[in-house]
Design a protein around this motif. Structure first.
Motif, short mmCIF file in Angstrom:
data_model
loop_
_atom_site.label_atom_id
_atom_site.label_comp_id
_atom_site.label_asym_id
_atom_site.label_seq_id
_atom_site.Cartn_x
_atom_site.Cartn_y
_atom_site.Cartn_z
N THR A 178 -15.72 4.16 9.95
CA THR A 178 -16.42 3.40 10.98
C THR A 178 -17.59 2.63 10.39
N ASP A 179 -17.82 1.45 10.95
CA ASP A 179 -19.05 0.70 10.68
C ASP A 179 -19.34 0.45 9.21
N ILE A 180 -18.32 0.10 8.44
CA ILE A 180 -18.56 -0.12 7.01
C ILE A 180 -19.00 -1.56 6.77
N ASN A 181 -20.13 -1.71 6.09
CA ASN A 181 -20.61 -3.03 5.68
C ASN A 181 -20.94 -2.97 4.20
N VAL A 182 -20.35 -3.87 3.44
CA VAL A 182 -20.61 -3.81 2.00
C VAL A 182 -20.24 -5.16 1.37
N GLY A 183 -20.88 -5.48 0.26
CA GLY A 183 -20.51 -6.68 -0.49
C GLY A 183 -20.17 -6.27 -1.91
N ILE A 184 -19.01 -6.72 -2.41
CA ILE A 184 -18.57 -6.33 -3.75
C ILE A 184 -18.87 -7.47 -4.71
N SER A 185 -19.70 -7.20 -5.71
CA SER A 185 -20.12 -8.26 -6.63
C SER A 185 -18.98 -8.73 -7.50
N SER A 186 -18.97 -10.03 -7.74
CA SER A 186 -17.95 -10.63 -8.57
C SER A 186 -18.12 -10.21 -10.02
N LYS A 187 -17.00 -10.02 -10.70
CA LYS A 187 -16.98 -9.70 -12.13
C LYS A 187 -17.91 -8.55 -12.52
N ALA A 188 -17.83 -7.50 -11.72
CA ALA A 188 -18.57 -6.29 -12.03
C ALA A 188 -17.66 -5.12 -11.66
N VAL A 189 -18.06 -3.91 -12.06
CA VAL A 189 -17.31 -2.73 -11.64
C VAL A 189 -18.11 -2.04 -10.54
N THR A 190 -17.45 -1.84 -9.41
CA THR A 190 -18.06 -1.11 -8.30
C THR A 190 -17.29 0.19 -8.13
N ALA A 191 -18.04 1.31 -8.03
CA ALA A 191 -17.38 2.60 -7.87
C ALA A 191 -17.55 3.10 -6.44
N PHE A 192 -16.48 3.68 -5.90
CA PHE A 192 -16.56 4.38 -4.62
C PHE A 192 -16.49 5.87 -4.90
N ILE A 193 -17.56 6.58 -4.51
CA ILE A 193 -17.53 8.03 -4.72
C ILE A 193 -17.68 8.75 -3.38
N GLY A 194 -17.39 10.05 -3.41
CA GLY A 194 -17.51 10.87 -2.21
C GLY A 194 -16.54 12.03 -2.28
N PRO A 195 -16.75 13.04 -1.44
CA PRO A 195 -15.85 14.19 -1.45
C PRO A 195 -14.43 13.76 -1.08
N SER A 196 -13.42 14.57 -1.45
CA SER A 196 -12.05 14.16 -1.10
C SER A 196 -11.87 14.17 0.41
N GLY A 197 -11.05 13.24 0.87
CA GLY A 197 -10.82 13.12 2.31
C GLY A 197 -11.88 12.30 3.03
N CYS A 198 -12.75 11.60 2.26
CA CYS A 198 -13.81 10.84 2.92
C CYS A 198 -13.38 9.41 3.17
N GLY A 199 -12.13 9.06 2.92
CA GLY A 199 -11.66 7.73 3.28
C GLY A 199 -11.88 6.65 2.25
N LYS A 200 -12.33 7.04 1.03
CA LYS A 200 -12.59 5.98 0.05
C LYS A 200 -11.32 5.29 -0.44
N SER A 201 -10.22 6.07 -0.57
CA SER A 201 -8.95 5.45 -0.97
C SER A 201 -8.39 4.58 0.16
N THR A 202 -8.54 5.06 1.39
CA THR A 202 -8.12 4.27 2.55
C THR A 202 -8.85 2.93 2.57
N PHE A 203 -10.16 3.01 2.34
CA PHE A 203 -10.98 1.79 2.33
C PHE A 203 -10.51 0.85 1.21
N LEU A 204 -10.22 1.42 0.04
CA LEU A 204 -9.77 0.60 -1.09
C LEU A 204 -8.50 -0.18 -0.73
N ARG A 205 -7.58 0.50 -0.05
CA ARG A 205 -6.31 -0.15 0.30
C ARG A 205 -6.47 -1.24 1.35
#
Lengths: 272, 275
Positions: free
Chosen positions: A36-63
Motif C-alpha cells: 500500500t501507498d508506495i512512493n519511490v523514485g529509482i535513480s538512473s544508472k545506479a543500483v537500488t536495493a530492496f531489503i526487508g524480511p521475507s514476505g514483505c512484498g519486495k519481490s512483488t513490487f519488483l515484478r
C-alpha cells in the motif's frame, strides 16, 4: 506516511534523474492487499536495493516494473508507475515491449534447455536479428559483460544446463544483456549460488551501471550495503495487512543513520 | 502375534505377488518364443503366404500393419499435440477444460471393438472409404488420440514455470514462448507418448478387423485394403489353418511392439536428463 517517504525521495533523487517513479502504488492478490501507498523514485544508472524480511512484498513490487505480475491471474495494480515519464500501465503499453526494456533475473537460475550460444541469442532472435555475424558479436559481448566469456568461449555449443549454478545465473544475466535492456531487475539473484559466482555477479553489477539501471531484491543486508547506492526498506508490520515502504535513502544513510526506528531495528538484527 | 513373524508373513506375500507377475510375463513370452522361433527366417518375413494353409511368409501383413500404423500416426500426432497445447497453455482452466479432459480419458477406455464398429459405420460405409488403410487409420486414430493428447499435456505441464518466465522476461510473446521453449523442452516426452500410442495401434485387432478387411494384399494407396499381422494371426489360429505360422507371426508382433517400447524408454531417458 507518504509525505514522509516523499521527503526521502527528494533527498535521494537530487543527483541523478529518476529512471522509474512510483506514485501511490498499491497491489492486490485477489482480495489480499500486499502493498500500500508506495512512493519511490529509482535513480538512473545506479543500483537500488530492496531489503526487508521475507514476505514483505519486495519481490512483488519488483515484478510491477516489468508487469510480470500480469502473468499471475487475479492480481491488480493501482497507482502510477512510470519509466522515463511514461506510464507503463497505460492502455496502449504492450507488456511484451516493456519486458524487452526492463529485463529480469530470477532467484532460481533458469537457462533454457538449449546450448549456451542459443540461450544468449534467444532474445535477439526474438526481436528479429538473423545474421550469424551479428549474433556472434552479441553473444560474445553479452557473455563478456556477464563475466562468463572466458569460462565458456570454447564450449558455446554445450547445453546451458550443464554449467554450474553460478555460471547458469551469469548465463541468464548475459541472456538479458543481449537484448540491451535499460533496466535490469534482480530478484534475489545470489541466494541459490556459490560464493565465487556471487563475487563475480556483484563485480559485474558495478560495471553494468555505466549503461543500465539495476534494482536488486536481497535478503542479505551485507550484499545490499556492498552493491547498492540507494536502499529501500519494506516491512509488513501486521500479518494479513499490506506491506509499506518504511524508508528510502542513500544506502550509506540507511546503514549508518536510519531515520526510522523500524529500519534501525531491522538492520541491527532485532527482527526479521 | 510376534512382530517378526508378521513381518516374515507380509514379506512372503509381497514376494509371492511379485513372483507371480514375473512368472506370468516370462511364461507368455517364452511360450510364444519357443513356438515361434523355428518359423522365423528371412523367407517367413519377406515372402507371401500361399496355398490353402497359408504356408510361406507374412510379408504383406507386415506391410499392412506398418502402413496403417504410420498413416494413423501422421493423422493423430498433429491434431493431438495442437489440441493438448491449446488445453494446457491457452484454454481458461475451468469446467469446460475439465470436461474435455474427462472425455479424452473416457475415449481412451472405450472398448476397441466398439471403436471398430464406429469406424465401420462412419468411414467404411458412410464416408465410402470401403475396407482400406485410410478407414483403418482413421479408426485407429480415435484410439490413439487421447493417449497422445494426455501425454502431450503432461509433458507441457512438466516444463518448469521459471523457464517460461525467463522467456517472458526477455520480451517474448506467449506464442514465441510456447513454440520456441515449451514445446521443444517437452518434445522427448511428447515423442514418447506418440510411440506408446503407436505400439498400441500395432497390436490392435478389433478396430482393424472391421475397417481394413481381411484380404491378403500388399497395400499401395491409402484406399487399398489389406490384412494386418494381428488379423492374420487371428485367422490362422482360430480357423486352425496353420498354428506354427500363427506363433511365428505372434513373435514378430511382440518384437515389433518391444521395439516401440524400447524407443519410448530411450526418449524418456533423454527427457529426464535434460530437465
Amino acid at each position: 506516511m507518504s509525505t514522509d517517504t516523499f521527503s526521502h525521495l527528494s533527498q535521494a533523487a537530487d543527483e541523478r534523474p529518476d529512471k522509474i517513479t512510483v506514485k501511490d502504488l498499491s497491489f492486490h492478490y485477489g482480495d489480499f492487499q500486499a502493498l500500500t501507498d508506495i512512493n519511490v523514485g529509482i535513480s538512473s544508472k545506479a543500483v537500488t536495493a530492496f531489503i526487508g524480511p521475507s514476505g514483505c512484498g519486495k519481490s512483488t513490487f519488483l515484478r510491477c516494473f516489468n508487469r510480470m505480475n500480469d502473468l499471475i491471474p487475479g492480481t491488480r495494480v493501482d497507482g502510477l508507475v512510470t519509466l522515463d515519464d511514461q506510464d507503463i500501465y497505460a492502455p496502449g503499453v504492450d507488456p511484451v515491449d516493456l519486458r524487452r526494456r526492463v529485463g529480469m533475473i530470477f532467484q532460481q537460475p533458469n537457462p533454457f534447455p538449449m546450448s549456451i550460444y542459443d540461450n544468449v541469442a534467444y532474445g535477439p532472435r526474438l526481436h528479429g536479428v538473423k545474421r550469424k555475424a551479428e549474433l556472434d558479436e552479441i553473444v560474445e559481448r553479452s557473455l563478456e559483460r556477464a563475466n562468463l566469456w572466458k569460462e565458456v568461449k570454447d564450449i558455446l555449443g554445450r547445453n546451458g544446463l550443464s554449467l554450474s549454478g553460478g555460471q547458469q545465473q551469469r548465463l541468464c544475466i548475459a541472456r538479458v544483456l543481449a537484448v540491451e535492456p535499460e533496466v535490469m531487475l534482480m530478484d534475489e539473484p545470489c541466494s541459490a549460488i556459490d560464493p565465487t559466482s556471487v563475487q563475480k555477479i556483484e563485480d559485474l553489477m558495478a560495471e553494468l551501471t555505466d549503461r543500465i539501471t539495476i534494482i536488486i531484491v536481497t535478503h542479505n543486508m551485507q550484499q545490499a550495503a556492498r552493491v547498492s547506492e540507494y536502499t529501500a526498506f519494506f516491512l509488513q508490520e501486521v500479518a494479513g495487512e499490506p506491506a509499506v515502504l518504511v524508508e528510502f535513502d542513500r544506502t550509506t544513510n540507511i546503514f549508518t543513520s536510519p531515520k526510522d526506528r523500524r529500519t534501525e531495528d531491522y538492520i541491527t538484527g532485532r527482527f526479521g | 502375534m510376534n512382530k517378526s513373524v508378521t513381518n516374515i508373513i507380509a514379506l512372503s506375500i509381497l514376494w509371492l505377488a511379485a513372483g507371480i507377475t514375473v512368472v506370468v510375463l516370462f511364461a507368455v513370452i517364452s511360450y510364444v518364443f519357443v513356438n515361434g522361433i523355428s518359423q522365423i527366417s528371412p523367407a517367413f518375413i519377406f515372402t507371401w503366404p500361399h496355398g490353402v494353409n497359408a504356408e510361406g511368409g507374412v510379408w504383406p501383413t507386415i506391410v499392412s500393419t506398418m502402413y496403417v500404423t504410420v498413416l494413423a500416426m501422421l493423422i493423430v500426432a498433429p491434431i493431438a499435440v495442437l489440441a493438448a497445447v491449446y488445453l494446457a497453455e491457452y484454454a481458461v482452466q475451468g469446467r469446460l477444460v475439465g470436461m474435455i479432459r474427462f472425455a479424452a480419458d473416457s475415449l481412451a477406455s472405450v472398448p476397441s471393438i466398439v471403436m471398430g464398429l464406429f469406424g465401420l459405420a462412419l468411414f467404411v460405409e458412410a464416408a465410402g472409404l470401403r475396407f482400406s488403410m485410410l478407414s483403418a487409420a482413421l479408426a485407429l486414430s480415435f484410439l490413439m488420440l487421447p493417449i497422445v493428447m494426455r501425454a502431450t499435456e503432461e509433458a507441457i505441464r512438466a516444463v518448469p514455470k521459471y523457464i517460461r518466465w525467463g522467456s517472458y522476461g526477455l520480451g517474448a510473446t506467449k506464442w514465441q514462448t510456447v513454440s520456441r521453449i515449451v514445446i521443444p523442452a517437452a518434445m522427448p516426452r511428447i515423442i514418447t507418448g506418440i510411440i506408446l500410442a503407436t505400439g498400441r495401434a500395432v497390436g490392435e485387432t478389433a478396430v482393424v478387423i472391421y475397417t481394413m478387411g481381411q484380404a491378403i494384399n500388399l497395400p499401395i494407396t491409402p484406399l487399398d485394403s489389406g490384412r494386418p499381422m494381428t488379423v492374420h494371426l487371428y485367422v490362422l489360429a482360430m480357423e486352425g489353418i496353420n498354428l506354427p505360422a500363427a506363433y511365428g507371426t505372434a513373435l514378430l508382433l511382440m518384437v515389433l511392439i518391444l521395439g516401440f517400447n524400447l524407443g519410448a524408454r530411450y526418449f524418456l531417458r533423454r527427457a529426464s536428463k535434460r530437465m
